[in-house]
Design a protein around this motif. Structure first.
Motif, PDB file in Angstrom:
ATOM      1  N   LEU A 234      42.087  -6.094  25.158  1.00  0.00           N
ATOM      2  CA  LEU A 234      41.996  -4.936  24.255  1.00  0.00           C
ATOM      3  C   LEU A 234      42.177  -5.357  22.795  1.00  0.00           C
ATOM      4  CD1 LEU A 234      43.904  -2.241  26.355  1.00  0.00           C
ATOM      5  CD2 LEU A 234      41.436  -2.340  25.911  1.00  0.00           C
ATOM      6  N   GLY A 239      37.020  -5.962  22.565  1.00  0.00           N
ATOM      7  CA  GLY A 239      37.640  -4.649  22.749  1.00  0.00           C
ATOM      8  C   GLY A 239      37.436  -3.707  21.571  1.00  0.00           C
ATOM      9  N   VAL A 242      36.347  -0.191  22.586  1.00  0.00           N
ATOM     10  CA  VAL A 242      37.044   0.475  23.698  1.00  0.00           C
ATOM     11  C   VAL A 242      38.044   1.414  23.052  1.00  0.00           C
ATOM     12  CG1 VAL A 242      38.413   0.165  25.787  1.00  0.00           C
ATOM     13  CG2 VAL A 242      36.783  -1.604  25.105  1.00  0.00           C
TER      14      VAL A 242
END
Ligand code: NAD
Length: 256
Positions: A234, A239, A242
């Motif tokens: 993440l 990421g 996201v």
């Protein structure tokens, strides 16, 4: 990958928080640890990975102490780039028997603390146009179990807070996501295994199998290392987009 960044992980003197702190340190991030108990060993474990480490013992149920911790981190490292809201406690009882002070403590530590740390971390993240807020929710942020009213309410709440934080920052370099673990064998869960073993007169192994068998189809615990690897993802460039996800790592628990 995270060299020059600073990660603050709440509740990181043991369990999942310590696992995530170490995974971020392995990528080069300096770390601010938080949590109860003796922090000497966790600090040494993180420092051994070759990064700078600091510790602040804020009680996450107290907004003034959270404020103090965020100021401490900024003074020490300039700013917090990665905030992992992880501190959490559990209590198990039916709604009508649930101690009011336990309800208040769980909501304060498992939910409100994330709001306070996030609101205090966001201005510097936005100014830098880079930041990661990672909320350690739970599969109980997605589905419920009996006798966990405060925990399930707090974890559903933190998934909601995650989505709002992600949306408010969607056009910036600041992302916010939740990780939703199933069972992870930490002190928090060992207490539940012990309670089952005592109530049903089972061995530790039998109580563990029962606990997993009730909810987790894989019959395996998720590990702090696996959760750390998801947190690292993440934080990576992959990421970047996201946003507002509630990502379960639960051995199939929520798929049932
Ligand atoms: P743990 O008991 O090993 O660690 C909890 C950490 O929070 C410790 O460092 C403790 O000192 C700290 N803490 C507790 N109260 C605090 C307070 N008032 N102020 C500051 N720190 C405090 O538990 P864990 O299993 O690693 O849990 C970490 C997080 O992961 C929690 O939010 C929990 O709800 C979540 N989670 C755990 C599991 C699991 O199976 N263990 C599953 C899903 C989600």
């Amino acid at each position: 990958m995270l060299k020059g960044k600073t990660a603050l992980v709440t509740g990181s003197t043991s369990g999942i928080g310590l696992g995530i702190a170490k995974a971020l340190a392995e990528q080069g991030a300096n770390v601010v640890l938080n949590g109860f108990g003796d922090a000497t060993a966790p600090q040494a474990e993180v420092a051994a990975l070759g990064v700078q480490v600091a510790y602040h013992g804020a009680d996450m149920s107290k907004p003034s102490e959270i404020e103090d911790m965020m100021k401490f981190a900024a003074a020490k490292f300039g700013r917090v780039d990665i905030l992992v809201n992880n501190a959490g406690i559990q209590h198990v009882a039916k709604v009508e028997d649930f101690p009011v002070e336990k309800w208040d403590a769980i909501i304060a530590i498992n939910l409100s603390s994330a709001f306070h740390a996030t609101r205090l971390a966001l201005p510097a993240m936005k100014a830098a146009n880079w930041g990661r807020v990672i909320n350690i929710a739970s599969v109980h942020g997605l589905v419920a179990s009996a006798e966990k009213s405060a925990y399930v309410a707090a974890k559903h709440g933190i998934v909601g807070l995650t989505k709002v934080t992600a949306l408010e920052n969607a056009t910036t370099g600041v992302t916010c996501n939740a990780i939703c673990p199933g069972w992870v064998l930490t002190p928090l869960v060992q207490k539940q295994v012990d309670a089952k073993a005592a109530a049903l007169k089972l061995s530790n192994e039998e109580a563990t199998r029962l606990l997993l068998g009730e909810k987790e189809p894989s019959m395996q615990f998720t590990t702090p290392q696996e959760l750390g690897a998801l947190a690292v993802f993440l934080c990576s460039a992959a990421g970047n987009n996201v946003r507002g996800a509630a990502w379960n790592m639960d051995g199939g628990w929520a798929a049932q």
